[in-house]
Design a protein around this motif. Structure first.
Motif, PDB file in Angstrom:
ATOM      1  N   UNK A   1    -102.409 -91.537 -28.066  1.00 34.95           N
ATOM      2  CA  UNK A   1    -101.407 -92.534 -27.692  1.00 34.95           C
ATOM      3  C   UNK A   1    -100.063 -92.238 -28.357  1.00 34.95           C
ATOM      4  N   UNK A   2    -100.083 -91.483 -29.464  1.00 35.92           N
ATOM      5  CA  UNK A   2     -98.830 -91.162 -30.161  1.00 35.92           C
ATOM      6  C   UNK A   2     -97.928 -90.294 -29.294  1.00 35.92           C
ATOM      7  N   UNK A   3     -98.535 -89.421 -28.499  1.00 33.40           N
ATOM      8  CA  UNK A   3     -97.753 -88.564 -27.603  1.00 33.40           C
ATOM      9  C   UNK A   3     -97.079 -89.419 -26.535  1.00 33.40           C
ATOM     10  N   UNK A   4     -97.855 -90.314 -25.930  1.00 36.65           N
ATOM     11  CA  UNK A   4     -97.299 -91.180 -24.885  1.00 36.65           C
ATOM     12  C   UNK A   4     -96.260 -92.136 -25.470  1.00 36.65           C
ATOM     13  N   UNK A   5     -96.493 -92.565 -26.715  1.00 33.22           N
ATOM     14  CA  UNK A   5     -95.547 -93.451 -27.377  1.00 33.22           C
ATOM     15  C   UNK A   5     -94.214 -92.744 -27.612  1.00 33.22           C
ATOM     16  N   UNK A   6     -94.265 -91.465 -27.986  1.00 30.03           N
ATOM     17  CA  UNK A   6     -93.038 -90.681 -28.191  1.00 30.03           C
ATOM     18  C   UNK A   6     -92.247 -90.576 -26.892  1.00 30.03           C
ATOM     19  N   UNK A   7     -92.951 -90.372 -25.781  1.00 32.17           N
ATOM     20  CA  UNK A   7     -92.283 -90.330 -24.477  1.00 32.17           C
ATOM     21  C   UNK A   7     -91.641 -91.678 -24.155  1.00 32.17           C
ATOM     22  N   UNK A   8     -92.378 -92.733 -24.415  1.00 28.03           N
ATOM     23  CA  UNK A   8     -91.885 -94.076 -24.095  1.00 28.03           C
ATOM     24  C   UNK A   8     -90.617 -94.398 -24.877  1.00 28.03           C
ATOM     25  N   UNK A   9     -90.593 -94.038 -26.147  1.00 29.13           N
ATOM     26  CA  UNK A   9     -89.424 -94.330 -26.984  1.00 29.13           C
ATOM     27  C   UNK A   9     -88.175 -93.653 -26.431  1.00 29.13           C
ATOM     28  N   UNK A  10     -88.314 -92.417 -25.961  1.00 29.11           N
ATOM     29  CA  UNK A  10     -87.158 -91.668 -25.469  1.00 29.11           C
ATOM     30  C   UNK A  10     -86.735 -92.142 -24.079  1.00 29.11           C
ATOM     31  N   UNK A  11     -87.706 -92.378 -23.199  1.00 29.35           N
ATOM     32  CA  UNK A  11     -87.399 -92.678 -21.798  1.00 29.35           C
ATOM     33  C   UNK A  11     -87.091 -94.151 -21.543  1.00 29.35           C
ATOM     34  N   UNK A  12     -87.392 -95.019 -22.504  1.00 27.34           N
ATOM     35  CA  UNK A  12     -87.371 -96.467 -22.242  1.00 27.34           C
ATOM     36  C   UNK A  12     -86.002 -97.029 -21.891  1.00 27.34           C
ATOM     37  N   UNK A  13     -84.927 -96.406 -22.356  1.00 30.99           N
ATOM     38  CA  UNK A  13     -83.596 -96.964 -22.108  1.00 30.99           C
ATOM     39  C   UNK A  13     -82.811 -96.192 -21.049  1.00 30.99           C
ATOM     40  N   UNK A  14     -83.449 -95.224 -20.434  1.00 33.11           N
ATOM     41  CA  UNK A  14     -82.733 -94.370 -19.487  1.00 33.11           C
ATOM     42  C   UNK A  14     -82.818 -94.899 -18.058  1.00 33.11           C
ATOM     43  N   UNK A  15     -81.681 -94.841 -17.370  1.00 32.60           N
ATOM     44  CA  UNK A  15     -81.649 -95.180 -15.942  1.00 32.60           C
ATOM     45  C   UNK A  15     -82.156 -94.008 -15.100  1.00 32.60           C
ATOM     46  N   UNK A  16     -82.331 -92.838 -15.719  1.00 34.49           N
ATOM     47  CA  UNK A  16     -82.662 -91.624 -14.969  1.00 34.49           C
ATOM     48  C   UNK A  16     -84.074 -91.126 -15.244  1.00 34.49           C
ATOM     49  N   UNK A  17     -84.858 -91.919 -15.958  1.00 29.34           N
ATOM     50  CA  UNK A  17     -86.248 -91.518 -16.219  1.00 29.34           C
ATOM     51  C   UNK A  17     -87.044 -91.540 -14.926  1.00 29.34           C
ATOM     52  N   UNK A  18     -88.063 -90.703 -14.822  1.00 30.54           N
ATOM     53  CA  UNK A  18     -88.907 -90.703 -13.613  1.00 30.54           C
ATOM     54  C   UNK A  18     -89.596 -92.054 -13.444  1.00 30.54           C
ATOM     55  N   UNK A  19     -89.408 -92.751 -12.338  1.00 35.54           N
ATOM     56  CA  UNK A  19     -89.953 -94.097 -12.181  1.00 35.54           C
ATOM     57  C   UNK A  19     -91.478 -94.166 -12.265  1.00 35.54           C
ATOM     58  N   UNK A  20     -92.161 -93.085 -11.770  1.00 39.27           N
ATOM     59  CA  UNK A  20     -93.623 -93.124 -11.831  1.00 39.27           C
ATOM     60  C   UNK A  20     -94.128 -93.017 -13.262  1.00 39.27           C
ATOM     61  N   UNK A  21     -93.363 -92.336 -14.114  1.00 39.84           N
ATOM     62  CA  UNK A  21     -93.742 -92.219 -15.526  1.00 39.84           C
ATOM     63  C   UNK A  21     -93.490 -93.547 -16.240  1.00 39.84           C
ATOM     64  N   UNK A  22     -92.359 -94.172 -15.941  1.00 40.37           N
ATOM     65  CA  UNK A  22     -92.052 -95.480 -16.533  1.00 40.37           C
ATOM     66  C   UNK A  22     -93.118 -96.495 -16.139  1.00 40.37           C
ATOM     67  N   UNK A  23     -93.507 -96.484 -14.880  1.00 41.37           N
ATOM     68  CA  UNK A  23     -94.528 -97.423 -14.409  1.00 41.37           C
ATOM     69  C   UNK A  23     -95.851 -97.211 -15.136  1.00 41.37           C
TER      70      UNK A  23
END
Length: 373
Positions: free
Chosen positions: A55-77
């Motif tokens: 979960x630490x890997x996914x958490x690292x992704x979430x921290x970086x992508x969470x504020x971006x308007x350009x993150x992949x929507x399927x990953x955010x979901x």
């Protein structure tokens, strides 16, 4: 390609290395400096990392992508549906989650998820309504403490109805300056009911006495509430009191004795269905006969007309600067209208109680002033 090497490497890398690499790849993606082919490959790699066992890997992704308007929507979901330590950053911050997405997750009923969503920097009125309607008490408390939340009057009402009996939510509601007056009254009643049912209070003064003390306290609190209620909220508060059966003749007499003439006028508008300008004009300068007709239309008994008219005339003089008077003087003159201290009957008892309360309050204020001097 760098990404192809990355995909081969992650199968043997340590968790700490995968965490750092996932964060770096996510940052590279949202920086938008990658060529198109590399962006596509990076998106594929980030999607693959959603299946990482740590979960630490996914958490690292979430921290970086969470504020971006350009993150992949399927990953955010996908990240928003992960376990709370992963989904938290996305649920609180991501601009890619629509109200519909967030409302669906609120309706899912997980307490931690609801609280995270209620703490978003901006909460729309629709999302706040969903939290107020189906959210747990903790989510409602978080919502009330969120200055970026737009909460409708109806949502305040639903939270007061659902959780007004809980001290933490009740305190948060009462502390919110946006809370409508009718909701404040509802919470006062709930607080009174809680005190009335307290084993300590029942053991100390008994059930009958507790009921009377609670009832009297609620009436006094309601009068105080009127003072802080804007005129535009009078109609909602009056309807609330009417539906509860609290808009009684005795309560209206108290409001007049205490000089709440504007509120009394709003109550007469609601009870008589006459226009507000007409009612205001009659209270400001109408003759006795016209006032009596207005009181009859409101359903007030004939016996109350004399004391109401007497009080209204005094408050008119006060408003016009012709007289200085307060509740103590007005209630005394109302009592004289009934025959003075020797008067009997329920109406006389009510006016006497108002007068005695005013005497006690004035004496208390005087004593405090002396002590402070």
């Amino acid at each position: 390609m760098v990404v192809s090497h990355f995909l081969k490497w992650i199968h043997t890398a340590k968790v700490s290395e995968r965490v750092a690499a996932a964060a770096a790849l996510a940052r590279a993606y949202i920086d938008r400096d990658l060529p198109f082919d590399d962006r596509c490959a990076a998106e594929a790699a980030l999607t693959l990392l959603l299946d990482d066992p740590s979960s630490k890997v996914r958490q690292a992704m979430a921290e970086v992508l969470s504020m971006s308007h350009h993150a992949p929507p399927q990953i955010i979901s996908a990240l928003a549906s992960d376990q709370p330590e992963v989904s938290g950053a996305v649920l609180v911050r991501s601009p890619l989650l629509s109200d519909a997405d967030l409302i669906d997750r609120v309706a899912g009923g997980q307490k931690a998820i609801q609280a995270l969503i209620a703490d978003r920097p901006a909460v729309s009125m629709a999302l706040a309504a969903a939290i107020a309607e189906v959210g747990e008490a903790e989510a409602c408390k978080v919502l009330l403490s969120n200055s970026g939340a737009h909460v409708a009057s109806l949502s305040f009402r639903r939270m007061a109805e659902r959780f007004g009996h809980l001290p933490a939510v009740r305190e948060a509601l009462i502390g919110d300056s946006r809370l409508p007056a009718d909701c404040r009254h509802m919470l006062l009643v709930k607080l009174g009911e809680a005190l009335q049912g307290s084993p300590f209070v029942l053991a100390l003064i008994g059930q009958a006495r507790a009921a009377k003390v609670t009832r009297d306290a609620c009436v006094k609190a309601s009068l105080t509430l009127i003072e802080s209620t804007r005129a535009v909220e009078h109609a909602a508060l009056i309807e609330h009191l009417r539906l509860r059966g609290d808009l009684t003749a005795s309560f209206l007499i108290r409001t007049v004795a205490h000089g709440k003439v504007d509120f009394f006028g709003s109550a007469l508008v609601a009870l008589t269905q006459q226009s507000e300008p007409r009612v205001r004009a009659l209270l400001a300068g109408g003759q006795d006969v016209a006032l009596q007709a207005l009181f009859r239309a409101a359903g007030l008994a004939q016996a109350t007309h004399g004391i109401l008219i007497r009080a209204m005339k005094i408050w008119r003089e006060v408003a016009n600067g012709k007289r200085v008077a307060g509740v103590q003087e007005v209630s005394w003159l109302m009592l004289k209208e009934l025959g003075g201290q020797q008067a009997e009957g329920d109406l006389a008892v009510l006016v006497k109680s108002i007068h005695l309360e005013a005497l006690r309050e004035n004496a208390r204020d005087h004593a405090l002033a002396i002590a402070a001097a």
